[in-house]
Design a protein around this motif. Structure first.
Motif, mmCIF file in Angstrom:
data_model
loop_
_atom_site.group_PDB
_atom_site.id
_atom_site.type_symbol
_atom_site.label_atom_id
_atom_site.label_comp_id
_atom_site.label_asym_id
_atom_site.label_seq_id
_atom_site.Cartn_x
_atom_site.Cartn_y
_atom_site.Cartn_z
ATOM 1 N N VAL A 193 60.166 15.662 70.202
ATOM 2 C CA VAL A 193 59.734 14.969 68.984
ATOM 3 C C VAL A 193 58.823 15.910 68.217
ATOM 4 O O VAL A 193 57.822 16.396 68.750
ATOM 5 C CB VAL A 193 59.014 13.648 69.311
ATOM 6 C CG1 VAL A 193 58.496 12.993 68.043
ATOM 7 C CG2 VAL A 193 59.946 12.711 70.052
ATOM 8 N N VAL A 194 59.191 16.162 66.976
ATOM 9 C CA VAL A 194 58.440 17.073 66.110
ATOM 10 C C VAL A 194 57.912 16.263 64.935
ATOM 11 O O VAL A 194 58.674 15.616 64.223
ATOM 12 C CB VAL A 194 59.346 18.215 65.612
ATOM 13 C CG1 VAL A 194 58.611 19.090 64.623
ATOM 14 C CG2 VAL A 194 59.860 19.032 66.785
ATOM 15 N N ILE A 195 56.584 16.274 64.750
ATOM 16 C CA ILE A 195 55.939 15.535 63.663
ATOM 17 C C ILE A 195 55.432 16.534 62.630
ATOM 18 O O ILE A 195 54.656 17.436 62.958
ATOM 19 C CB ILE A 195 54.751 14.687 64.183
ATOM 20 C CG1 ILE A 195 55.176 13.783 65.336
ATOM 21 C CG2 ILE A 195 54.119 13.906 63.048
ATOM 22 C CD1 ILE A 195 56.102 12.664 64.954
ATOM 23 N N LEU A 196 55.862 16.379 61.395
ATOM 24 C CA LEU A 196 55.438 17.227 60.284
ATOM 25 C C LEU A 196 55.112 16.360 59.079
ATOM 26 O O LEU A 196 55.404 15.165 59.076
ATOM 27 C CB LEU A 196 56.565 18.211 59.913
ATOM 28 C CG LEU A 196 57.057 19.141 61.015
ATOM 29 C CD1 LEU A 196 58.317 19.867 60.567
ATOM 30 C CD2 LEU A 196 55.983 20.136 61.393
ATOM 31 N N THR A 197 54.509 16.943 58.064
ATOM 32 C CA THR A 197 54.273 16.241 56.793
ATOM 33 C C THR A 197 55.025 16.995 55.703
ATOM 34 O O THR A 197 54.482 17.887 55.062
ATOM 35 C CB THR A 197 52.769 16.160 56.468
ATOM 36 O OG1 THR A 197 52.223 17.472 56.522
ATOM 37 C CG2 THR A 197 52.041 15.261 57.444
ATOM 38 N N LEU A 198 56.272 16.621 55.501
ATOM 39 C CA LEU A 198 57.137 17.323 54.560
ATOM 40 C C LEU A 198 57.287 16.595 53.230
ATOM 41 O O LEU A 198 57.545 17.223 52.213
ATOM 42 C CB LEU A 198 58.521 17.536 55.181
ATOM 43 C CG LEU A 198 58.557 18.285 56.506
ATOM 44 C CD1 LEU A 198 59.981 18.348 57.030
ATOM 45 C CD2 LEU A 198 57.961 19.665 56.370
ATOM 46 N N THR A 199 57.139 15.281 53.240
ATOM 47 C CA THR A 199 57.370 14.493 52.029
ATOM 48 C C THR A 199 56.447 14.913 50.897
ATOM 49 O O THR A 199 56.849 14.943 49.734
ATOM 50 C CB THR A 199 57.204 12.990 52.321
ATOM 51 O OG1 THR A 199 58.107 12.640 53.375
ATOM 52 C CG2 THR A 199 57.521 12.150 51.103
#
Length: 131
Positions: free
Chosen positions: A11-17
């Motif tokens: 599981v990879v969590i990023l802030t792309l939005t």
């Protein structure tokens, strides 16, 4: 930094939005090995319940990966650079054809739990001289 464990679902969590210009993007992940400069890509689906706050991806590190199903094969273990592109295509795996670079960073690929390292000491010159 992203941690990818070999042979598992990660599981990879990023802030792309916050940096993406399109309303419903498809995300293309590119991983580039820091030593060999080998590049591999996959398309991962955002599974976040709150994509305005964070983006969650499940990336599977597996041999004989299908990059259109969020699968990637990352050999060898160690440090990889990653780039994430936002695009409209559901099948494009070529970063040069992707529309928008939204994030870059560092990933570490770690071995599986069954990886065993064996140390075999040698007896050559096995004495210590303090003189």
């Amino acid at each position: 930094m992203i941690l990818i464990n070999k042979g598992t679902n990660n599981v990879v969590i990023l802030t792309l939005t916050e940096t993406t210009q399109r309303p419903y993007p498809t995300y293309l992940f590119e991983f580039i090995n820091r030593q060999s400069h080998q590049s591999t890509t996959c398309i991962a689906t955002d599974t976040s319940e709150y994509p305005d706050r964070y983006n969650s991806f499940e990336i599977v590190e597996i041999a004989n990966a299908d990059p259109l199903l969020s699968e990637v094969e990352l050999n060898p273990e160690g440090f990889w650079d990653y780039k994430v592109y936002a695009q409209d295509s559901l099948t494009n795996l070529i970063p040069a054809n992707a529309d928008e670079l939204v994030e870059t960073g560092l990933a570490y690929v770690a071995g599986t739990a069954d990886t065993t390292y064996i140390y075999t000491p040698t007896t050559d010159n096995a004495f210590v001289y303090n003189g």
